[in-house]
Scaffold this active site. Structure first.
Site, short mmCIF file in Angstrom:
data_model
loop_
_atom_site.label_atom_id
_atom_site.label_comp_id
_atom_site.label_asym_id
_atom_site.label_seq_id
_atom_site.Cartn_x
_atom_site.Cartn_y
_atom_site.Cartn_z
N ARG A 15 47.15 -8.69 17.14
CA ARG A 15 46.90 -7.24 17.29
C ARG A 15 47.42 -6.76 18.66
O ARG A 15 48.48 -6.17 18.75
CB ARG A 15 45.39 -6.94 17.12
CG ARG A 15 45.08 -5.47 16.85
CD ARG A 15 45.07 -4.57 18.06
NE ARG A 15 44.15 -4.98 19.10
CZ ARG A 15 44.12 -4.42 20.31
NH1 ARG A 15 44.95 -3.44 20.62
NH2 ARG A 15 43.27 -4.85 21.22
N HIS A 207 39.92 -10.69 29.84
CA HIS A 207 41.17 -10.41 29.12
C HIS A 207 42.24 -10.18 30.19
O HIS A 207 42.34 -9.09 30.76
CB HIS A 207 40.93 -9.15 28.26
CG HIS A 207 42.07 -8.75 27.40
ND1 HIS A 207 42.00 -8.79 26.03
CD2 HIS A 207 43.30 -8.27 27.69
CE1 HIS A 207 43.14 -8.35 25.51
NE2 HIS A 207 43.95 -8.02 26.49
N HIS A 209 46.01 -10.10 31.73
CA HIS A 209 47.46 -10.02 31.53
C HIS A 209 48.15 -10.74 32.68
O HIS A 209 47.64 -10.78 33.80
CB HIS A 209 47.90 -8.56 31.41
CG HIS A 209 47.60 -7.98 30.05
ND1 HIS A 209 48.39 -7.05 29.44
CD2 HIS A 209 46.57 -8.22 29.19
CE1 HIS A 209 47.87 -6.74 28.25
NE2 HIS A 209 46.77 -7.42 28.08
N CYS A 240 53.75 -5.21 28.67
CA CYS A 240 52.99 -4.31 29.51
C CYS A 240 53.76 -3.00 29.54
O CYS A 240 54.81 -2.91 30.14
CB CYS A 240 52.87 -4.90 30.91
SG CYS A 240 52.00 -3.82 32.03
N ASN A 249 49.89 -10.44 27.61
CA ASN A 249 48.69 -11.29 27.63
C ASN A 249 49.02 -12.70 28.11
O ASN A 249 50.11 -13.21 27.88
CB ASN A 249 48.13 -11.38 26.20
CG ASN A 249 47.60 -10.04 25.72
OD1 ASN A 249 46.59 -9.58 26.19
ND2 ASN A 249 48.32 -9.42 24.80
ZN LIG Z 1 45.88 -7.49 26.27
#
Ligand SMILES: [Zn+2]
Length: 297
Positions: A15, A207, A209, A240, A249
């Protein structure tokens, strides 16, 4: 120091990852990606979202993805639901978890959805209420927890406030997102010091990046705080949108390599994730963003 002995990976590649890729994958390949990852032992996986196809064409037909999946017992299949209509679709197609999202930056929220943070979160109350009735767990994302592309550094107190609002609305899990990947161990510490005043570590995930190559250091810092849920994406899928050419990610393979090396249990077969990463990169015609995936080629 209380580094957890067990860590849960929340796989967001299908996703958060795919929605930021240039190539839109057909439903069959999205299904195969999800099935490969759950076969590798991943038990928490984002499978899509019910946002407008006009905005995010990569996530069109998430209903078909949910319908066509071969499901595995004990796996949470999560979808992002921006509104009640999306939530109803998620229920209809048997998502087992839904996710809602807010940002810790006022300017980010204004630019993206044209309202204040408070207003943006109020829109989700209808979803959390319905979710409770249907007994569906809700995950809450907080983005821009360290820095924002428009206003720079974010006050950790603001992050704590937004996280607390989502928690009080009924989110069982709050995912703290360094959306532009600017965090370092020190800024993560300052942020976690505030957030942990409001929310137990059991209900938090990070989470990260990897835009500036700091994600693993920031994840390690979070582990030191006892946080045992980590979001990641196979092959580092995603991008990004605020920094051209920058990576998205942190790769699941790279997180697993670190956790395995620390004797932290995940229940996931790293080799199968590496294979899946190499496979999906070919399908997307992109470079693998996982260092481990490249090393094991
Ligand atoms: Zn992310």
């Amino acid at each position: 120091m209380s580094i957890p002995k067990k860590v849960s990976i929340i796989e967001v590649g299908a996703r958060d990852g795919l929605q930021n890729e240039k190539t839109t994958l057909p439903v069959a390949l999205r299904v195969e990606l999800i099935e490969r990852l759950t076969q590798a032992g991943i038990t928490n996986i984002e499978v899509g979202s019910f946002v407008s196809e006009k905005w995010v064409p990569q996530m069109a037909n998430t209903d078909q993805v949910l319908d066509q999946l071969t499901r595995k017992d004990g796996v949470q299949y999560s979808v992002l639901t921006p509104n009640l209509k999306g939530f109803e679709k998620a229920v209809q197609h048997n998502a087992t978890e839904v996710a809602i999202f807010g940002a810790a930056s006022e300017s980010f929220t204004q630019k993206n959805i044209n309202c204040s943070i408070k207003e943006s979160l109020q829109r989700f109350e209808a979803i959390t209420q319905q979710a409770q009735k249907h007994n569906i767990p809700v995950r809450g994302y907080v983005s821009t927890i360290i820095g924002c592309p428009y206003e720079g550094a974010i006050d950790p107190k603001k992050v704590a406030e937004v996280a607390k609002t989502l928690f009080q609305m009924g989110c069982y899990d709050i995912s703290l997102g360094d959306t532009i990947g600017v965090g370092t161990p020190l800024t993560f510490q300052k942020m976690l010091d505030e957030v942990l005043k409001e929310i137990p570590k059991e209900n938090l995930a990070v989470h990260c990046h990897n835009t500036y190559g700091q994600a693993l250091a920031n994840i390690y810092t979070s582990l030191e705080y006892g946080i045992h849920k980590v979001d990641s994406a196979v092959a580092g899928l995603g991008g990004c949108p605020y920094a051209k050419g920058a990576s998205g990610n942190i790769a699941t393979e790279d997180v697993l390599y670190m956790l395995n090396g620390m004797n932290i249990e995940t229940g996931i077969d790293i080799n199968k994730v590496i294979e899946t990463g190499q496979w999906i990169c070919k399908k997307l015609n992109r470079e693998n963003q996982s260092k481990v995936g490249l090393a094991k080629h």
